[in-house]
Scaffold this motif. Structure first.
Motif, short mmCIF file in Angstrom:
data_model
loop_
_atom_site.label_atom_id
_atom_site.label_comp_id
_atom_site.label_asym_id
_atom_site.label_seq_id
_atom_site.Cartn_x
_atom_site.Cartn_y
_atom_site.Cartn_z
N MET A 90 -13.63 -12.27 -12.92
CA MET A 90 -12.20 -12.09 -13.06
C MET A 90 -11.52 -12.74 -11.85
N ALA A 91 -10.44 -13.40 -12.06
CA ALA A 91 -9.69 -14.04 -10.97
C ALA A 91 -8.56 -13.12 -10.51
N LEU A 92 -8.20 -13.27 -9.27
CA LEU A 92 -7.10 -12.49 -8.69
C LEU A 92 -5.79 -12.94 -9.32
N ASN A 93 -5.06 -12.00 -9.91
CA ASN A 93 -3.77 -12.28 -10.53
C ASN A 93 -2.67 -12.15 -9.47
N ILE A 94 -2.70 -13.00 -8.46
CA ILE A 94 -1.77 -12.86 -7.35
C ILE A 94 -0.33 -13.03 -7.80
N SER A 95 -0.07 -13.94 -8.72
CA SER A 95 1.31 -14.14 -9.18
C SER A 95 1.85 -12.89 -9.87
N GLY A 96 1.03 -12.29 -10.71
CA GLY A 96 1.46 -11.08 -11.42
C GLY A 96 1.71 -9.91 -10.48
N ILE A 97 0.80 -9.73 -9.51
CA ILE A 97 0.94 -8.63 -8.56
C ILE A 97 2.17 -8.85 -7.68
N LEU A 98 2.30 -10.07 -7.16
CA LEU A 98 3.44 -10.41 -6.31
C LEU A 98 4.76 -10.24 -7.06
N ASP A 99 4.78 -10.65 -8.32
CA ASP A 99 6.01 -10.49 -9.13
C ASP A 99 6.43 -9.04 -9.24
N VAL A 100 5.47 -8.13 -9.42
CA VAL A 100 5.81 -6.71 -9.54
C VAL A 100 6.33 -6.16 -8.21
N VAL A 101 5.67 -6.52 -7.10
CA VAL A 101 6.12 -6.06 -5.78
C VAL A 101 7.54 -6.55 -5.51
N ILE A 102 7.80 -7.82 -5.80
CA ILE A 102 9.13 -8.39 -5.59
C ILE A 102 10.15 -7.75 -6.52
N SER A 103 9.77 -7.53 -7.77
CA SER A 103 10.73 -6.99 -8.74
C SER A 103 11.19 -5.58 -8.36
N HIS A 104 10.32 -4.79 -7.72
CA HIS A 104 10.75 -3.48 -7.26
C HIS A 104 11.86 -3.61 -6.22
N ARG A 140 17.03 -6.40 13.19
CA ARG A 140 16.39 -5.10 13.05
C ARG A 140 15.56 -5.19 11.79
N VAL A 141 14.29 -4.80 11.88
CA VAL A 141 13.39 -4.93 10.73
C VAL A 141 12.61 -3.63 10.51
N ILE A 142 12.21 -3.45 9.29
CA ILE A 142 11.21 -2.45 8.93
C ILE A 142 10.17 -3.18 8.10
N THR A 143 8.91 -3.09 8.52
CA THR A 143 7.83 -3.75 7.80
C THR A 143 6.99 -2.70 7.11
N ILE A 144 6.92 -2.80 5.80
CA ILE A 144 6.10 -1.92 4.99
C ILE A 144 4.74 -2.59 4.81
N THR A 145 3.67 -1.86 5.13
CA THR A 145 2.31 -2.29 4.82
C THR A 145 1.97 -1.69 3.46
N LEU A 146 1.76 -2.56 2.49
CA LEU A 146 1.51 -2.14 1.11
C LEU A 146 0.09 -2.53 0.71
N PRO A 147 -0.89 -1.61 0.85
CA PRO A 147 -2.27 -1.92 0.44
C PRO A 147 -2.48 -1.57 -1.03
N VAL A 148 -3.09 -2.49 -1.76
CA VAL A 148 -3.41 -2.24 -3.17
C VAL A 148 -4.88 -2.55 -3.41
N ILE A 149 -5.45 -1.88 -4.38
CA ILE A 149 -6.86 -2.08 -4.74
C ILE A 149 -6.91 -2.74 -6.11
N VAL A 150 -7.67 -3.84 -6.18
CA VAL A 150 -7.86 -4.58 -7.43
C VAL A 150 -9.32 -4.41 -7.85
N ASN A 151 -9.55 -3.89 -9.05
CA ASN A 151 -10.92 -3.61 -9.54
C ASN A 151 -11.67 -4.87 -9.93
#
Length: 151
Positions: free
Chosen positions: A1-15, A133-144
């Motif tokens: 299975m390949a990493l669906n980086i575009s799909g994951i990134l799209d969801v993170v951005i869309s939020h 002024r910035v706030i950086t969120i560290t967003l860890p996700v697990i891909v099976n």
């Protein structure tokens, strides 16, 4: 299975876009200081094998940075942090509430089962001569089951 980086990134951005808190949302770390209002930027910080990988395939821990930016020189100064924290709260609520990011990942690693937990840290950065002024969120996700183990 390949990493669906575009799909994951799209969801993170869309939020971030759906929150209504940002003037702009970038899918990359900006090279220039953002404009007026709040800006969000999302980029990949790292990827490692997850500890809960199986015998036939390896799962991955993908770490995103979601950075919120605003000018540190604005009035009223007392509103800078509350505005950033309100936007941060909305994003954290969205990422925890959409635990599997629309089915694109196994889970947001909220409590750090596989490393650092979901977190947000505040600070300042200089960019293009502007103090931000910035706030950086560290967003860890697990891909099976991302990479097959073949002998």
């Amino acid at each position: 299975m390949a990493l669906n980086i575009s799909g994951i990134l799209d969801v993170v951005i869309s939020h971030a876009m759906a929150s209504g808190h940002f003037e702009r949302v970038n899918g990359h770390e900006p090279q220039n200081a953002p404009g007026r209002g709040l800006t969000a930027a999302v980029w990949v910080d790292g990827i490692t094998a997850a500890r809960t990988s199986g015998l036939g395939s390896a799962s991955a821990r993908l770490i995103f940075n979601v950075r919120l930016y605003t000018s540190a020189i604005q009035e009223p100064a007392d509103a800078i942090d509350p505005n950033l924290l309100t936007a941060t709260d909305a994003l954290l609520r969205a990422y925890v509430g959409d635990f599997d990011l629309g089915g694109t990942v196994r889970q947001v690693d909220v409590f750090g089962q596989h490393g650092a937990a979901l977190e947000a840290r505040a600070g300042y950065i200089q960019q293009d001569g502007a103090l931000l002024r910035v706030i950086t969120i560290t967003l860890p996700v697990i891909v099976n089951d991302l990479w097959d183990e073949v002998a």
